[in-house]
Design a protein around this motif. Structure first.
Motif: not given
Length: 417
Positions: A30-35, A37, A39, A84, A129-130, A134
């Motif tokens: 479920s984790l991924d780089i946030k575009v 942002s 990240d 991850k 979440d942050t 994240y």
């Protein structure tokens, strides 16, 4: 009888392993780089071809003294498998350190660690979440918080940990000290613990304290801090005119907004545990103390239309432009009375001075670590992420109270689970 016990231990181990697989798998996929942002910004820097030393030197001289955290992020952010796996590992490290500190003699790890993880995940999800879910938030917040919590657990009782764990905590203490809130809280805990008990592995503790002091000194003395401060003044242009008292008041405003937030479960859990621990106790001013404690905890729900409480600077004392701001200070007064009342109730609960002092210290440190954000012009701009360190300290207080409740009410006998 021995065969039954062996079968029980086997089933416990299988169940715990199944829990770990589910936990790691749920986060891994479920984790991924946030575009668009931070990240993406840090990933671009890590894949730019710049050497780690050049990158760290530039960051140290132009932005931050978090060289250990920045170095780890620069080297690993481009390898998704690492972070991850690291994020659930850090969450489990928090749970393990909590279980080891409070419940190791009462709950088998197969039950105690998941229980502590459950309490950890009760933290407001706007915070998680942050800071945990994240990627850059993990490096800057969850990583140092988990390292600091484990370091404090080992520092408090070195004899309860293996040689490998005691060696591992040395670099972890340095990493933890590279975060302002965590470094401040960890050093405070180290110093108080060392003054309280000077006889337990004194040399090892002093060594750990020196490591943490070195990391924290490196953090706060970085030349980039001044350039960063000048850059961040755009978020609060009037910050340069603030007195120290006004900065502390700004930080307490952030703490107060979180303490009174209806979605913040920790103060409610603390109030519930205090009620449970005083069910069969009678003492002077009991009703008054509970009334004040509960009024402070639930004011965000009960008096939200009367008092100015919210989690953004539009509702903060920063924008007090007319009048005396009585609605703000009425909320602050309720919060302070709630904290004082909780302290009074805790005094009546614990027969041990050591437990009482630890509980009050955790309550004060929980408040101070969040109030610390007022020393930065990004006190409101930082949002929910700066609340993680204080909440984890609050978790320690919850576990201390829960352990006392288990002892007083004989909820679980040692080694039964």
């Amino acid at each position: 009888m021995s065969a039954l016990r062996n079968n029980s231990n086997t089933y416990n181990l299988i169940g715990f392993c199944f829990f770990l697989v589910l936990f790691y798998a749920s986060l891994f996929f479920s984790l991924d780089i946030k575009v668009f942002s931070d990240d993406a910004t840090f990933l671009a820097a890590a894949t730019s071809g710049m050497s780690p030393l050049d990158y760290l030197s530039e960051r140290y001289h132009t932005w931050t003294g978090r060289i250990a955290i920045e170095g780890i992020m620069f080297i690993t952010i481009a390898i998704p498998t690492l972070w991850k796996l690291a994020i659930p590992t850090c969450l489990l490290l928090c749970a393990y350190a909590t279980w080891k500190s409070f419940f190791a003699d009462k709950l088998h790890y197969c039950y105690g660690i998941p229980l502590c993880l459950f309490f950890l995940l009760l933290i407001n999800h706007s915070i998680l979440d942050t800071t945990a879910f994240y990627v850059t938030g993990f490096y800057n917040y969850l990583l140092p918080v988990s390292a600091g919590l484990f370091s404090c657990a080992v520092f408090a009782r070195p004899s309860a940990f293996s040689t490998i764990e005691k060696n591992l905590v040395i670099p972890l203490a340095f990493i933890a000290s590279q975060s302002e809130q965590v470094g401040f809280s960890m050093l405070g805990f180290f110093l108080v613990t060392l003054l309280w008990d000077r006889n337990t592995t004194f040399a090892y503790r002093v060594c750990l304290l020196l490591v943490a002091l070195t990391g924290f000194a490196t953090l706060v003395s970085a030349p980039g801090n001044y350039l960063r401060l000048a850059s961040e003044m755009r978020y609060m242009p009037e910050f340069g005119d603030y007195s120290f008292v006004r900065k502390v008041l700004t930080g307490f405003d952030v703490f107060n907004a979180h303490y009174t937030d209806a979605s913040n479960l920790y103060p409610k859990i603390i109030a519930l545990l205090l009620a449970l621990l005083t069910l069969n106790k009678q003492f002077e001013f009991k009703r008054t103390a509970f009334l004040l404690a509960i009024a402070g905890v639930f004011q965000g729900s009960l008096f939200s239309y009367l008092l100015s409480t919210a989690n953004n600077d539009s509702f903060s004392i920063r924008y007090l432009s007319s009048g005396l701001g009585l609605e703000y200070f009425a909320s602050y007064t309720l919060t302070i009375l709630s904290l004082v009342s909780a302290t009074y109730i805790i005094r009546r609960i614990f027969s041990s001075n050591a437990s009482f002092c630890l509980a009050v210290f955790l309550l004060l440190l929980h408040t101070a670590s969040t109030t610390l954000v007022g020393l930065s012009p990004t006190a409101y701009e930082s949002g929910f992420r700066v609340l993680l360190a204080g909440d984890v300290i609050g978790l320690m207080l919850i576990c201390l109270l829960l352990k006392e409740a288990m002892h007083q009410h004989a909820l679980i006998e040692p080694h039964k689970l």
